[in-house]
Design an enzyme around this catalytic site. Structure first.
Site, PDB file in Angstrom:
ATOM      1  N   TYR A  31       6.209  -5.903  60.268  1.00 58.49           N
ATOM      2  CA  TYR A  31       5.636  -5.837  58.904  1.00 58.49           C
ATOM      3  C   TYR A  31       4.182  -6.154  59.322  1.00 58.49           C
ATOM      4  O   TYR A  31       3.793  -6.642  60.269  1.00 58.49           O
ATOM      5  CB  TYR A  31       6.245  -6.699  57.859  1.00 58.49           C
ATOM      6  CG  TYR A  31       5.790  -8.240  58.043  1.00 58.49           C
ATOM      7  CD1 TYR A  31       6.390  -9.002  59.241  1.00 58.49           C
ATOM      8  CD2 TYR A  31       5.190  -8.744  57.079  1.00 58.49           C
ATOM      9  CE1 TYR A  31       6.144 -10.474  59.248  1.00 58.49           C
ATOM     10  CE2 TYR A  31       4.808 -10.257  57.211  1.00 58.49           C
ATOM     11  CZ  TYR A  31       5.513 -11.059  58.278  1.00 58.49           C
ATOM     12  OH  TYR A  31       4.770 -12.252  58.132  1.00 58.49           O
ATOM     13  N   ARG A  50      -3.092  -4.009  64.591  1.00 55.67           N
ATOM     14  CA  ARG A  50      -1.960  -5.052  65.077  1.00 55.67           C
ATOM     15  C   ARG A  50      -0.373  -4.426  64.622  1.00 55.67           C
ATOM     16  O   ARG A  50       0.387  -4.767  65.482  1.00 55.67           O
ATOM     17  CB  ARG A  50      -2.230  -6.124  63.912  1.00 55.67           C
ATOM     18  CG  ARG A  50      -1.377  -7.440  64.346  1.00 55.67           C
ATOM     19  CD  ARG A  50      -1.601  -8.575  63.653  1.00 55.67           C
ATOM     20  NE  ARG A  50      -1.321  -8.312  62.259  1.00 55.67           N
ATOM     21  CZ  ARG A  50      -1.557  -9.503  61.459  1.00 55.67           C
ATOM     22  NH1 ARG A  50      -2.285 -10.671  61.853  1.00 55.67           N
ATOM     23  NH2 ARG A  50      -1.502  -9.261  60.053  1.00 55.67           N
ATOM     24  N   ARG A  98      26.807   2.372  62.748  1.00 51.39           N
ATOM     25  CA  ARG A  98      27.695   1.130  63.487  1.00 51.39           C
ATOM     26  C   ARG A  98      26.773   0.186  63.610  1.00 51.39           C
ATOM     27  O   ARG A  98      25.676   0.290  63.541  1.00 51.39           O
ATOM     28  CB  ARG A  98      28.443   1.773  64.781  1.00 51.39           C
ATOM     29  CG  ARG A  98      27.213   2.219  65.660  1.00 51.39           C
ATOM     30  CD  ARG A  98      27.753   3.378  66.581  1.00 51.39           C
ATOM     31  NE  ARG A  98      26.437   3.572  67.392  1.00 51.39           N
ATOM     32  CZ  ARG A  98      26.297   3.139  68.517  1.00 51.39           C
ATOM     33  NH1 ARG A  98      27.212   2.819  69.185  1.00 51.39           N
ATOM     34  NH2 ARG A  98      25.228   3.602  68.893  1.00 51.39           N
ATOM     35  N   LYS A 146       4.345  -9.411  64.937  1.00 49.92           N
ATOM     36  CA  LYS A 146       4.505  -9.727  63.786  1.00 49.92           C
ATOM     37  C   LYS A 146       5.937  -9.145  63.151  1.00 49.92           C
ATOM     38  O   LYS A 146       5.853  -8.026  62.396  1.00 49.92           O
ATOM     39  CB  LYS A 146       3.253  -9.331  62.578  1.00 49.92           C
ATOM     40  CG  LYS A 146       3.292  -9.893  61.249  1.00 49.92           C
ATOM     41  CD  LYS A 146       1.987  -9.548  60.740  1.00 49.92           C
ATOM     42  CE  LYS A 146       1.842 -10.273  59.367  1.00 49.92           C
ATOM     43  NZ  LYS A 146       2.007 -11.649  59.028  1.00 49.92           N
ATOM     44  N   GLU A 178       0.228 -23.044  65.263  1.00 46.39           N
ATOM     45  CA  GLU A 178      -0.403 -22.290  63.638  1.00 46.39           C
ATOM     46  C   GLU A 178       0.413 -22.633  62.359  1.00 46.39           C
ATOM     47  O   GLU A 178       1.300 -23.607  62.677  1.00 46.39           O
ATOM     48  CB  GLU A 178      -0.284 -20.946  63.792  1.00 46.39           C
ATOM     49  CG  GLU A 178       0.948 -20.188  63.969  1.00 46.39           C
ATOM     50  CD  GLU A 178       1.016 -18.647  64.108  1.00 46.39           C
ATOM     51  OE1 GLU A 178       0.044 -18.127  63.729  1.00 46.39           O
ATOM     52  OE2 GLU A 178       1.945 -18.103  64.777  1.00 46.39           O
ATOM     53  N   LEU A 202       0.347 -15.877  65.925  1.00 48.16           N
ATOM     54  CA  LEU A 202      -0.066 -14.313  65.201  1.00 48.16           C
ATOM     55  C   LEU A 202      -1.527 -14.402  65.601  1.00 48.16           C
ATOM     56  O   LEU A 202      -2.244 -15.269  65.236  1.00 48.16           O
ATOM     57  CB  LEU A 202       0.418 -14.414  63.916  1.00 48.16           C
ATOM     58  CG  LEU A 202       0.322 -12.729  63.646  1.00 48.16           C
ATOM     59  CD1 LEU A 202       1.383 -11.988  64.014  1.00 48.16           C
ATOM     60  CD2 LEU A 202       0.189 -12.845  62.219  1.00 48.16           C
TER      61      LEU A 202
HETATM   62  N1  PDD Z   1       1.094 -14.187  57.133  1.00 46.93           N
HETATM   63  N2  PDD Z   1       0.409 -16.694  61.377  1.00 46.93           N
HETATM   64  C1  PDD Z   1       1.606 -16.382  60.680  1.00 46.93           C
HETATM   65  C2  PDD Z   1       2.674 -16.978  61.386  1.00 46.93           C
HETATM   66  C3  PDD Z   1       1.328 -15.483  59.603  1.00 46.93           C
HETATM   67  O1  PDD Z   1       2.556 -15.184  59.073  1.00 46.93           O
HETATM   68  C4  PDD Z   1       0.012 -15.007  58.930  1.00 46.93           C
HETATM   69  C5  PDD Z   1       0.134 -14.097  57.887  1.00 46.93           C
HETATM   70  C6  PDD Z   1      -1.097 -15.531  59.689  1.00 46.93           C
HETATM   71  C7  PDD Z   1      -2.511 -15.138  59.217  1.00 46.93           C
HETATM   72  O2  PDD Z   1      -2.653 -13.745  59.608  1.00 46.93           O
HETATM   73  P1  PDD Z   1      -3.636 -12.770  58.682  1.00 46.93           P
HETATM   74  O3  PDD Z   1      -4.803 -13.360  58.829  1.00 46.93           O
HETATM   75  O4  PDD Z   1      -3.480 -11.466  59.461  1.00 46.93           O
HETATM   76  O5  PDD Z   1      -2.944 -12.641  57.578  1.00 46.93           O
HETATM   77  C8  PDD Z   1      -0.832 -16.370  60.966  1.00 46.93           C
HETATM   78  C9  PDD Z   1       1.139 -13.089  55.898  1.00 46.93           C
HETATM   79  C10 PDD Z   1       0.120 -13.209  55.129  1.00 46.93           C
HETATM   80  C11 PDD Z   1       2.388 -13.242  55.383  1.00 46.93           C
HETATM   81  O6  PDD Z   1       3.405 -13.414  56.157  1.00 46.93           O
HETATM   82  O7  PDD Z   1       2.712 -13.181  54.242  1.00 46.93           O
END
Ligand code: PDD
Length: 290
Positions: A31, A50, A98, A146, A178, A202
């Site tokens: 996603y 990404r 299945r 992701k 993170e 991520l």
């Molecule tokens: N989440 N780390 C994780 C585990 C994340 O799920 C996210 C973002 C980030 C930050 O990435 P970015 O700057 O590309 O949004 C880091 C999104 C916002 C979500 O799952 O809703």
């Protein structure tokens, strides 16, 4: 019409998928979350790039060209009643007839998008910073992808919610990884520190932008592993994500972040980075949205 499912635009409440969808059965999908300001998708090239790496990482062919993605995204954004949006994209390996873990043959992927009003941090959260807790990182070894396999992230986030906090900051083998849905930056002795983009975190789109802004404005920064002691003794901490932007952390496990008069209050480096971020975002999205 705030949703798109497999070629059709529709009201979100009418979107339906099979219970045999591999996203539902196996979390076999990826996603993206793209923030949209004044109907302009922010950093769309980076998000599409990404998404391609996540698809490559799970060996799922991209069902659309970047131009086709842009066309779908543009139409969805235009159809919504609100100008600032959170756009969600999910692609799964589709619905077979299945239940078999091996990749199905001749099954079309499920492509689902929807857009919702963008929920940004409150002025109070920006001004005072947010409360966070720490926990051991219980996730798998490919956190750079992701994927929709978010159960560990859900459990981590609920720990924060149960403690009246906004985010859970995770540690693996004594090092900062993170947040449950955000990246984490540390300021120590005037230097912005970020954990490296390896398979433990991520590769955040906002993370990259923050480092770009630090470089552009000549702010001292380093990308290197950050250990638990450094996290706990930081002068400043902030989290980043597409929806949280640059958000100061006021407390970690109930302890104020920082020292002296600034303890528990957002610090100057965080404030400067947030200002740079907002200026850049406004410049890019106003130009493109006009
Ligand atoms: N989440 N780390 C994780 C585990 C994340 O799920 C996210 C973002 C980030 C930050 O990435 P970015 O700057 O590309 O949004 C880091 C999104 C916002 C979500 O799952 O809703």
């Amino acid at each position: 019409m705030t949703a798109y499912l497999n070629g059709q635009f529709m009201p979100l409440s009418e979107a339906r998928i099979s219970p045999l969808d591999r996203g539902f059965l196996y979390a076999d999908g990826v996603y993206e979350v793209i923030p949209v300001y004044s109907r302009c998708p922010f950093r769309i090239d980076e998000h599409l790039r990404r998404m391609q790496s996540s698809l490559d990482g799970i060996r799922l062919p991209n069902p659309h060209s970047d131009d086709a993605w842009r066309a779908i995204i543009r139409r969805l954004i235009a159809a919504a009643e609100f100008a600032d949006q959170t756009l969600y994209i999910q692609i799964t390996r589709g619905a077979d007839l299945r239940r078999d873990p091996t990749f199905p043959k001749g099954v079309a992927p499920t492509v689902f998008l929807f857009t919702a009003p963008l929920v940004r941090p409150t002025p109070e959260q920006r001004q005072s910073g947010v409360a966070t807790i720490t926990a051991q990182d219980i996730r798998w070894a490919r956190c750079d992808l992701k994927t929709v396999a978010l159960l560990p992230n859900v459990l981590m986030r609920q720990l924060a919610a149960d403690a009246g906090c906004v985010e859970t900051i995770m540690l693996r083998d004594g090092f900062l990884t993170e947040g449950s849905a955000s990246n984490v930056f540390v300021v120590k002795d005037g230097i912005i520190l970020a954990p490296p983009k390896d398979q433990r975190i991520l590769p955040g789109i906002t993370y990259d932008l923050v480092l770009e802004l630090a470089a552009r404005h000549g702010a001292p920064h380093a990308v290197r592993p950050v250990n638990e002691a450094e996290l706990r003794s930081a002068d400043e901490l902030w989290i980043t994500s597409s929806t949280k932007e640059v958000l100061p952390i006021a407390t970690l496990d109930g302890q104020p972040v920082g020292h002296g008069a600034l303890a528990g209050k957002p610090g100057p480096v965080t404030g400067q980075m947030h200002a740079w971020y907002c200026a850049f975002r406004d410049q890019v999205t106003r130009g493109a949205g006009a």
